[in-house]
Enzyme design. Structure first.
Site, PDB file in Angstrom:
ATOM      1  N   ARG A  28       0.821  -1.221   0.000  1.00  0.00           N
ATOM      2  CA  ARG A  28       0.000   0.000   0.000  1.00  0.00           C
ATOM      3  C   ARG A  28       0.852   1.266   0.000  1.00  0.00           C
ATOM      4  NH1 ARG A  28      -5.599  -0.958   1.759  1.00  0.00           N
ATOM      5  NH2 ARG A  28      -6.019  -2.849   0.593  1.00  0.00           N
ATOM      6  N   ARG A  32      -3.367   6.460   1.263  1.00  0.00           N
ATOM      7  CA  ARG A  32      -3.919   7.670   1.888  1.00  0.00           C
ATOM      8  C   ARG A  32      -2.996   8.375   2.862  1.00  0.00           C
ATOM      9  NH1 ARG A  32      -8.968   4.202   3.438  1.00  0.00           N
ATOM     10  NH2 ARG A  32      -7.239   2.740   3.266  1.00  0.00           N
ATOM     11  N   ARG A  41      -6.544  11.269  -5.789  1.00  0.00           N
ATOM     12  CA  ARG A  41      -7.796  10.543  -5.570  1.00  0.00           C
ATOM     13  C   ARG A  41      -8.976  11.515  -5.604  1.00  0.00           C
ATOM     14  NH1 ARG A  41     -11.378   8.969  -1.972  1.00  0.00           N
ATOM     15  NH2 ARG A  41     -11.833   6.771  -1.522  1.00  0.00           N
ATOM     16  N   ASP A  78      -6.836  -2.939  -7.539  1.00  0.00           N
ATOM     17  CA  ASP A  78      -7.349  -3.598  -6.344  1.00  0.00           C
ATOM     18  C   ASP A  78      -7.680  -5.044  -6.669  1.00  0.00           C
ATOM     19  OD1 ASP A  78      -8.280  -2.664  -3.466  1.00  0.00           O
ATOM     20  OD2 ASP A  78      -9.634  -4.248  -4.134  1.00  0.00           O
ATOM     21  N   TYR A 155     -14.759 -12.308  -0.304  1.00  0.00           N
ATOM     22  CA  TYR A 155     -15.468 -11.040  -0.581  1.00  0.00           C
ATOM     23  C   TYR A 155     -16.669 -11.271  -1.494  1.00  0.00           C
ATOM     24  CZ  TYR A 155     -11.663  -8.448   1.616  1.00  0.00           C
ATOM     25  OH  TYR A 155     -10.768  -7.958   2.528  1.00  0.00           O
TER      26      TYR A 155
HETATM   27  O1  CP3 Z   1       0.077   0.249  -3.150  1.00  0.00           O
HETATM   28  C1  CP3 Z   1      -0.346  -0.918  -3.280  1.00  0.00           C
HETATM   29  O2  CP3 Z   1      -0.155  -1.824  -2.439  1.00  0.00           O
HETATM   30  C2  CP3 Z   1      -1.040  -1.303  -4.583  1.00  0.00           C
HETATM   31  C3  CP3 Z   1      -2.462  -1.182  -4.634  1.00  0.00           C
HETATM   32  C4  CP3 Z   1      -3.340  -2.095  -3.798  1.00  0.00           C
HETATM   33  C5  CP3 Z   1      -4.562  -1.654  -3.240  1.00  0.00           C
HETATM   34  N1  CP3 Z   1      -5.210  -2.722  -2.717  1.00  0.00           N
HETATM   35  C6  CP3 Z   1      -5.039  -0.258  -3.280  1.00  0.00           C
HETATM   36  C7  CP3 Z   1      -6.090   0.152  -2.336  1.00  0.00           C
HETATM   37  C8  CP3 Z   1      -3.232  -3.455  -3.517  1.00  0.00           C
HETATM   38  C9  CP3 Z   1      -2.082  -4.422  -3.806  1.00  0.00           C
HETATM   39  C10 CP3 Z   1      -4.436  -3.835  -2.850  1.00  0.00           C
HETATM   40  C11 CP3 Z   1      -4.719  -5.218  -2.435  1.00  0.00           C
HETATM   41  C12 CP3 Z   1      -5.930  -5.511  -1.680  1.00  0.00           C
HETATM   42  N2  CP3 Z   1      -7.170  -4.919  -1.810  1.00  0.00           N
HETATM   43  C13 CP3 Z   1      -6.049  -6.560  -0.736  1.00  0.00           C
HETATM   44  C14 CP3 Z   1      -4.954  -7.545  -0.373  1.00  0.00           C
HETATM   45  C15 CP3 Z   1      -3.943  -6.971   0.554  1.00  0.00           C
HETATM   46  C16 CP3 Z   1      -4.468  -6.654   1.925  1.00  0.00           C
HETATM   47  O3  CP3 Z   1      -4.568  -5.464   2.232  1.00  0.00           O
HETATM   48  O4  CP3 Z   1      -4.745  -7.603   2.696  1.00  0.00           O
HETATM   49  C17 CP3 Z   1      -7.364  -6.539  -0.231  1.00  0.00           C
HETATM   50  C18 CP3 Z   1      -7.934  -7.461   0.818  1.00  0.00           C
HETATM   51  C19 CP3 Z   1      -8.061  -5.509  -0.931  1.00  0.00           C
HETATM   52  C20 CP3 Z   1      -9.503  -5.146  -0.801  1.00  0.00           C
HETATM   53  C21 CP3 Z   1      -9.656  -3.760  -0.309  1.00  0.00           C
HETATM   54  N3  CP3 Z   1      -9.370  -2.621  -1.043  1.00  0.00           N
HETATM   55  C22 CP3 Z   1     -10.132  -3.373   0.953  1.00  0.00           C
HETATM   56  C23 CP3 Z   1     -10.539  -4.319   2.062  1.00  0.00           C
HETATM   57  C24 CP3 Z   1     -10.125  -1.984   0.975  1.00  0.00           C
HETATM   58  C25 CP3 Z   1     -10.645  -1.109   2.075  1.00  0.00           C
HETATM   59  C26 CP3 Z   1      -9.736  -1.067   3.234  1.00  0.00           C
HETATM   60  C27 CP3 Z   1      -8.792   0.074   3.088  1.00  0.00           C
HETATM   61  O5  CP3 Z   1      -7.587  -0.112   3.335  1.00  0.00           O
HETATM   62  O6  CP3 Z   1      -9.288   1.163   2.791  1.00  0.00           O
HETATM   63  C28 CP3 Z   1      -9.597  -1.526  -0.267  1.00  0.00           C
HETATM   64  C29 CP3 Z   1      -9.376  -0.128  -0.682  1.00  0.00           C
HETATM   65  C30 CP3 Z   1      -8.024   0.250  -1.197  1.00  0.00           C
HETATM   66  N4  CP3 Z   1      -7.261  -0.519  -2.026  1.00  0.00           N
HETATM   67  C31 CP3 Z   1      -7.327   1.468  -0.930  1.00  0.00           C
HETATM   68  C32 CP3 Z   1      -6.127   1.412  -1.636  1.00  0.00           C
HETATM   69  C33 CP3 Z   1      -5.063   2.487  -1.731  1.00  0.00           C
HETATM   70  C34 CP3 Z   1      -7.857   2.616  -0.117  1.00  0.00           C
HETATM   71  C35 CP3 Z   1      -8.876   3.283  -0.974  1.00  0.00           C
HETATM   72  C36 CP3 Z   1      -9.022   4.763  -0.777  1.00  0.00           C
HETATM   73  O7  CP3 Z   1      -8.269   5.544  -1.385  1.00  0.00           O
HETATM   74  O8  CP3 Z   1      -9.956   5.110  -0.047  1.00  0.00           O
END
Ligand code: CP3
Length: 346
Positions: A28, A32, A41, A78, A155
């Site tokens: 990540r 944010r 964003r 994602d 999911y």
């Molecule tokens: O920088 C990176 O790592 C690359 C991008 C990336 C994102 N999600 C962007 C993201 C990657 C590799 C993921 C993987 C992901 N997404 C996983 C597996 C890794 C982990 O965290 O266990 C999972 C389970 C998801 C599903 C997901 N996406 C959830 C549960 C959420 C909400 C929780 C959260 O952290 O907000 C997201 C949203 C998400 N994916 C954000 C980002 C940067 C935040 C979104 C925002 O800008 O509001």
């Protein structure tokens, strides 16, 4: 001299080389906690638009590279784009997380789109990869990724993140044929999706099984290990030299032998396992990645530096890519990332 080793540090570590300073990136890393991410964003309007607008997705991918000179960049997308490409409804509730339409039976699985249809939805992601392959600095490795079938299934079945993956376990017990058909569809779609990322320029791929820790005994073998083995096998059959990182998060003792059994080149370690234990039992099979607890980047202070150095020391006898045990959180202080890098790179 024989053929020179690959030059990029991440590729050298993934090929099994022990480096004097471990290469580093963060899960990540585009996120944010960075003001420039929040600005892009806001410009996109919402998270999914950001994921599907190649110029903006490439921009947020590059932001942490400019700020920190990480050794690797991970595609901004994602894991839940694959369910959407298979026909699930997907939306994100600000401050809460993802929501999807739910699948509870065989009819729900049968209504999904065929695997070949995923590219219609996912082609903007491939364009993001192509932009990044052009624009990344020469020494930075581009990592593509997908969710592992079990995590993605949790999911798709529950329609949201769940603390114990209860709905997925329930469907696995009550509707085993439908559950297996869903796992099969996701596995095939994941192979197809990762192949397309590699064709577009991804140099390494990572498979995120964030909920692998809720699978026990035979279930772990069947639903975490076996799908990973199939995906790695299919990718390497087409691209023999392609390095693959697997992340069976919270797998505990199941981390032992996971790389060997799946054919992966590197195992990502969460922060529940001890680094010295993992050096003895997991790193013996090859490269490991991880395992700093993300909360240290919120708190900073001497513990951030001492924990970072302890992990570097524990894994210094073999191939290691420094990373966190899970994603960096929105509350993290961007200055603490500089302190972590200073502790690694000196
Ligand atoms: O920088 C990176 O790592 C690359 C991008 C990336 C994102 N999600 C962007 C993201 C990657 C590799 C993921 C993987 C992901 N997404 C996983 C597996 C890794 C982990 O965290 O266990 C999972 C389970 C998801 C599903 C997901 N996406 C959830 C549960 C959420 C909400 C929780 C959260 O952290 O907000 C997201 C949203 C998400 N994916 C954000 C980002 C940067 C935040 C979104 C925002 O800008 O509001």
């Amino acid at each position: 001299m024989t053929q020179a080793a690959p030059r990029k540090t991440i590729l050298r570590a993934l090929a099994g080389e022990t480096l004097p300073v471990p290469p580093v990136w963060m899960m990540r890393q585009a996120g944010r906690y960075l003001p420039e991410y929040r600005a892009t964003r806001a410009q996109a309007g919402d998270f999914l638009t950001l994921c599907y607008t190649p110029e903006l997705a490439a921009e947020v991918t590059l932001q942490p590279i400019r700020r920190y000179r990480f050794d690797a960049s991970i595609l901004f997308a994602d894991i839940l784009l694959v369910p959407q490409a298979l026909g699930a409804d997907l939306w994100f509730v600000t401050g809460e997380g993802p929501r999807l339409s739910t699948i509870t039976d065989g009819a729900g699985v049968a209504a999904l789109k065929p695997v070949e249809a995923i590219h219609e939805t996912l082609s903007p992601v491939y364009e993001t990869v192509r932009i990044l392959a052009r624009e990344l600095p020469g020494e930075v490795t581009l990592i593509g990724f997908a969710g592992a079938p079990w995590t993605v299934a949790t999911y798709m079945i529950a329609g949201r993140g769940t603390p114990d993956q209860g709905p997925a376990h329930a469907m696995k017990a009550a509707e085993p044929a439908a559950f297996d058909a869903l796992m099969e569809r996701i596995t095939e779609a994941t192979i197809e999706y990762l192949m397309a990322q590699v064709a577009a320029g991804a140099e390494v791929v990572k498979i995120f099984d964030s909920w692998a820790g809720s699978l026990q005994g035979d279930d772990f073998t069947r639903y975490a290990l076996e799908p990973a083995r199939r995906i790695v096998g299919a990718l390497k059959a087409r691209h023999p030299g392609l390095p693959v990182i697997v992340f069976p998060r919270q797998a505990g003792d199941h981390y032992v032998g996971f790389a060997r059994a799946t054919g992966a080149d590197c195992v990502a370690l969460d922060n529940s396992v001890d680094a010295d234990w993992a050096a003895r039992h997991v790193q013996v099979d090859g490269c490991v990645q991880g395992n700093l607890a993300p909360h240290h980047l919120v708190e900073g202070g001497p513990a951030l530096v001492s924990e970072t150095k302890r992990i570097v020391r524990a894994f210094s006898g073999g191939p290691h890519i420094f990373n966190l045990g899970h994603g960096i959180t929105p509350e993290a202080d961007p200055e603490n990332v500089h302190r972590m890098l200073e502790a690694i790179r000196g």
